[in-house]
Design a protein around this motif. Sequence first.
Motif, PDB file in Angstrom:
ATOM      1  N   PRO A  31       0.825  -1.200   0.000  1.00  0.00           N
ATOM      2  CA  PRO A  31       0.000   0.000   0.000  1.00  0.00           C
ATOM      3  C   PRO A  31       0.863   1.254   0.000  1.00  0.00           C
ATOM      4  N   THR A  32       0.384   2.252  -0.685  1.00  0.00           N
ATOM      5  CA  THR A  32       1.116   3.512  -0.730  1.00  0.00           C
ATOM      6  C   THR A  32       0.840   4.303   0.527  1.00  0.00           C
ATOM      7  N   VAL A  33       1.825   5.074   0.961  1.00  0.00           N
ATOM      8  CA  VAL A  33       1.693   5.884   2.158  1.00  0.00           C
ATOM      9  C   VAL A  33       0.908   7.141   1.824  1.00  0.00           C
ATOM     10  N   THR A  34      -0.144   7.404   2.588  1.00  0.00           N
ATOM     11  CA  THR A  34      -0.958   8.585   2.351  1.00  0.00           C
ATOM     12  C   THR A  34      -0.199   9.832   2.763  1.00  0.00           C
ATOM     13  N   LYS A  35      -0.164  10.832   1.882  1.00  0.00           N
ATOM     14  CA  LYS A  35       0.512  12.081   2.190  1.00  0.00           C
ATOM     15  C   LYS A  35      -0.278  12.845   3.247  1.00  0.00           C
ATOM     16  N   PRO A  36       0.426  13.475   4.177  1.00  0.00           N
ATOM     17  CA  PRO A  36      -0.294  14.229   5.202  1.00  0.00           C
ATOM     18  C   PRO A  36      -1.034  15.408   4.590  1.00  0.00           C
ATOM     19  N   LEU A  37      -2.212  15.667   5.134  1.00  0.00           N
ATOM     20  CA  LEU A  37      -2.996  16.782   4.637  1.00  0.00           C
ATOM     21  C   LEU A  37      -2.438  18.100   5.168  1.00  0.00           C
ATOM     22  N   VAL A  38      -2.216  19.021   4.244  1.00  0.00           N
ATOM     23  CA  VAL A  38      -1.668  20.315   4.640  1.00  0.00           C
ATOM     24  C   VAL A  38      -2.791  21.255   5.050  1.00  0.00           C
ATOM     25  N   GLU A  39      -3.889  21.236   4.273  1.00  0.00           N
ATOM     26  CA  GLU A  39      -5.001  22.112   4.559  1.00  0.00           C
ATOM     27  C   GLU A  39      -5.956  21.456   5.548  1.00  0.00           C
ATOM     28  N   PRO A  40      -6.726  22.232   6.294  1.00  0.00           N
ATOM     29  CA  PRO A  40      -7.710  21.661   7.217  1.00  0.00           C
ATOM     30  C   PRO A  40      -8.739  20.835   6.451  1.00  0.00           C
ATOM     31  N   ALA A 233      -0.177 -11.433   8.025  1.00  0.00           N
ATOM     32  CA  ALA A 233      -1.067 -10.269   7.976  1.00  0.00           C
ATOM     33  C   ALA A 233      -0.506  -9.223   7.019  1.00  0.00           C
ATOM     34  N   HIS A 234      -1.401  -8.443   6.411  1.00  0.00           N
ATOM     35  CA  HIS A 234      -0.940  -7.326   5.578  1.00  0.00           C
ATOM     36  C   HIS A 234      -0.741  -6.087   6.452  1.00  0.00           C
ATOM     37  N   SER A 235      -0.279  -5.009   5.847  1.00  0.00           N
ATOM     38  CA  SER A 235       0.106  -3.824   6.609  1.00  0.00           C
ATOM     39  C   SER A 235      -1.110  -3.031   7.087  1.00  0.00           C
ATOM     40  N   TRP A 236      -0.904  -2.230   8.144  1.00  0.00           N
ATOM     41  CA  TRP A 236      -1.964  -1.376   8.667  1.00  0.00           C
ATOM     42  C   TRP A 236      -2.354  -0.313   7.643  1.00  0.00           C
ATOM     43  N   ARG A 237      -1.409   0.197   6.888  1.00  0.00           N
ATOM     44  CA  ARG A 237      -1.730   1.240   5.913  1.00  0.00           C
ATOM     45  C   ARG A 237      -2.742   0.744   4.886  1.00  0.00           C
ATOM     46  N   TYR A 238      -2.604  -0.517   4.475  1.00  0.00           N
ATOM     47  CA  TYR A 238      -3.566  -1.050   3.516  1.00  0.00           C
ATOM     48  C   TYR A 238      -4.940  -1.190   4.161  1.00  0.00           C
ATOM     49  N   THR A 239      -4.989  -1.647   5.417  1.00  0.00           N
ATOM     50  CA  THR A 239      -6.268  -1.745   6.122  1.00  0.00           C
ATOM     51  C   THR A 239      -6.954  -0.395   6.206  1.00  0.00           C
ATOM     52  N   GLN A 240      -6.191   0.635   6.581  1.00  0.00           N
ATOM     53  CA  GLN A 240      -6.757   1.977   6.689  1.00  0.00           C
ATOM     54  C   GLN A 240      -7.291   2.458   5.346  1.00  0.00           C
ATOM     55  N   LYS A 241      -6.529   2.240   4.288  1.00  0.00           N
ATOM     56  CA  LYS A 241      -6.944   2.661   2.952  1.00  0.00           C
ATOM     57  C   LYS A 241      -8.200   1.929   2.501  1.00  0.00           C
ATOM     58  N   LEU A 242      -8.270   0.637   2.787  1.00  0.00           N
ATOM     59  CA  LEU A 242      -9.415  -0.161   2.361  1.00  0.00           C
ATOM     60  C   LEU A 242     -10.681   0.245   3.110  1.00  0.00           C
ATOM     61  N   LEU A 243     -10.594   0.477   4.420  1.00  0.00           N
ATOM     62  CA  LEU A 243     -11.759   0.894   5.192  1.00  0.00           C
ATOM     63  C   LEU A 243     -12.257   2.261   4.738  1.00  0.00           C
ATOM     64  N   GLU A 244     -11.339   3.183   4.516  1.00  0.00           N
ATOM     65  CA  GLU A 244     -11.745   4.516   4.049  1.00  0.00           C
ATOM     66  C   GLU A 244     -12.392   4.443   2.669  1.00  0.00           C
ATOM     67  N   SER A 245     -11.851   3.604   1.798  1.00  0.00           N
ATOM     68  CA  SER A 245     -12.425   3.451   0.462  1.00  0.00           C
ATOM     69  C   SER A 245     -13.813   2.832   0.532  1.00  0.00           C
ATOM     70  N   SER A 246     -13.978   1.796   1.346  1.00  0.00           N
ATOM     71  CA  SER A 246     -15.258   1.102   1.429  1.00  0.00           C
ATOM     72  C   SER A 246     -16.344   1.989   2.033  1.00  0.00           C
ATOM     73  N   LEU A 247     -15.993   2.760   3.062  1.00  0.00           N
ATOM     74  CA  LEU A 247     -16.969   3.607   3.747  1.00  0.00           C
ATOM     75  C   LEU A 247     -17.143   4.968   3.089  1.00  0.00           C
ATOM     76  N   GLY A 248     -16.317   5.260   2.070  1.00  0.00           N
ATOM     77  CA  GLY A 248     -16.422   6.545   1.388  1.00  0.00           C
ATOM     78  C   GLY A 248     -15.862   7.700   2.184  1.00  0.00           C
ATOM     79  N   LEU A 249     -14.879   7.437   3.032  1.00  0.00           N
ATOM     80  CA  LEU A 249     -14.272   8.476   3.860  1.00  0.00           C
ATOM     81  C   LEU A 249     -13.078   9.106   3.156  1.00  0.00           C
ATOM     82  N   ALA A 250     -12.841  10.368   3.440  1.00  0.00           N
ATOM     83  CA  ALA A 250     -11.642  11.016   2.924  1.00  0.00           C
ATOM     84  C   ALA A 250     -10.417  10.395   3.563  1.00  0.00           C
TER      85      ALA A 250
END
Length: 686
Positions: A31-40, A233-250
């Motif tokens: 999984p790719t590492v999500t870039k930190p959000l700069v803007e609120p 087990a796979h990485s936590w970053r992939y889990t986070q990305k998959l949950l956000e994608s499935s639930l439609g979260l930013a």
Amino acid sequence: MREEHNIYHFLALFFGLLVLVSSSPDSSARPTVTKPLVEPVSRLTDARASYVRNNLDERLHEVLSGVRARNFEKWASKNDLDIISMHGVDESVSSTKFTTIEPAHNEGQKQVSYSPFPSNILDLSMVENPAYPERQYHGTPVANLDDRLPSKLDLLFRSIRLGVSFSPIICTSWLAMLSSTFRDKIWYTWIASCLASSGPAFIKWGQWASTRYDIFPESLCSALSRLHNDAPAHSWRYTQKLLESSLGLAQGTLLQTFDSIDEIPIASGSIAQIHKAILKGTPIVAKVRHPRVAKLMEMDFRLMNYAARLADLIPALSSLNIRDTVEQFSHNMAEQAHLQAEAHHLEILNYNFRRWKGVRFPKPFYAASDVIIETFESGRIVTAVLDAYDALASQMALEQGVLTVEEIPDDDDDDINRNCGDIQKSARQQVIPMSMARFIVTTGLSIYLKMLLIDKQMHADLHPGNIMIDFVTPKSTLDPTSRALVPVNSNSNPSSHLAFTLVDAGMVAQLSKEESQNFAGLICSLGDGDGRVAGRCVLRFTKQSALSAEEEEAFIHDMDELFKERCRGYGSNVDVGHVLRGILGLVRQHKVIIDANYATLVVNCLCIEGMGQRVCPSYNLLDAARPLLESYKRLCYKKDGSQNENPSMMRKTLFRLTMPLAYARKSLSDAVFFARQERLNKRRSI
């Protein structure tokens, strides 16, 4: 010996033709590492996170309060309880069965009562319509990337990597044919290792093959049984990305939805892994599919089918019916990769056992093809609890001087285990509370018989790793180690203290009336000690028999001889596991083909029998099931022993009315048996 050589030819050819990436789910997609959000975070992302959080909380409240169960019961009373991915049945399933399009409610439309769930009872996805905050996940959903069909180039690369992965097995197959020691001690272990490192499809195939004593040698099945252990087990970053994608979260807003979520999974299998989370103070779990599982399984099953077709062209292997078994297996496993089918199975099993206080299943309240969010069920795996008691029993035997340090059983040393088995059984019976032993053996047997005789829907992956046991009293506040060893008041009702939780319902066998009657007929024939009737029942375990009349008669004769040696009927202390293993040996010897659902029934029966032997060897499963089996036989079979193909409405009504009475008879018989055991234990302690 010739049959063994056929098995080796098959394994060498089968693995040589399969296409496989020799990597675990963790290494198959980084999984790719999500870039930190700069803007609120914008108002829209906040609104979406708040909507998802509140919606999931409302669903959880309806599940825990029983509203969802009552709504499902109303739906079930008007519809057939179909199993979506039918174990052992080639039936295509459309994912649209789980989807719902929710229209926006206009002022002129009739308002309906609000529900956090979609209107389609089978759909557990997030409700999406213009009245609610729209999805904020940007980019292609992860599930869409995972579910893409493989290209021919993908299959080619998979084929090349397969040759490298399985080359040790292929190159040494000639040696395995010549040396039984090399074959049993090394070669079969290599097969298990190669399957374990080759992705979910091959792990599942190995787990399935480990239960098919009717097809493969017992030593191979034993080696493959180790594949039931936890997968990487796979990485936590992939889990986070998959949950956000499935639930439609930013991206980066997952923790605005949950209070917390554990980065380290509490369990990991070949298909998915499980993370514990907290939603508004309530513990829940999220089951997340591993990266590229659906695509890998699709590729692997295509190649398995190609290899099986070629294997069927070889005369020496044609009798194994490889193509049909692979097609049954691959269809079922492909459906298991889509988790919304498992969520539906859980709701059906919860419905079937809605009046059983001591039996639980996780309750899903959100499901997509790659994610299930469900209730958290406390407890420990049954084998872990029994292992803790075994350790205490060994310590007691050591202190009493009946067992030396060198004799303490080692999981890897079968000879030592056999030599000190009697010592450990005796010590274990002194350690395990009688109420716990009673609960495990009686409830396990009752669950099995209910699924077989009444529901005709059998949990098809019922190995001990999928069964948890839990205290439902204040003792549950103790730490896990103490909970495994805290005795329960043996004079009280066990069901008020203990509960079984069955998990991992991706595979559920939908039994036809004929399958249920045929297998029940086999069990009844064990009670009657009639090997010829048992042989005829087993021959009906397949729709297309390849045996001639003479071969069928030879099989029935051998079954009769087996029963004369091992099975004399009720009251003769029949070792059910010993008899069933003998039957499977004859099935393999006579090349009798049995369908997948029957194999599942045999394996689950062996699982229940194994647990019973471990906690209470004197409890005989066949004698305990006698009230139920005799009632079933009187209502479903004719006086001459043949099946009643078209029972009258009166017989069906009598069956529904008498089975609860038969369960009551069984409970009374169990109470008498364990009261007698309690008195015997008191005499031994004096």
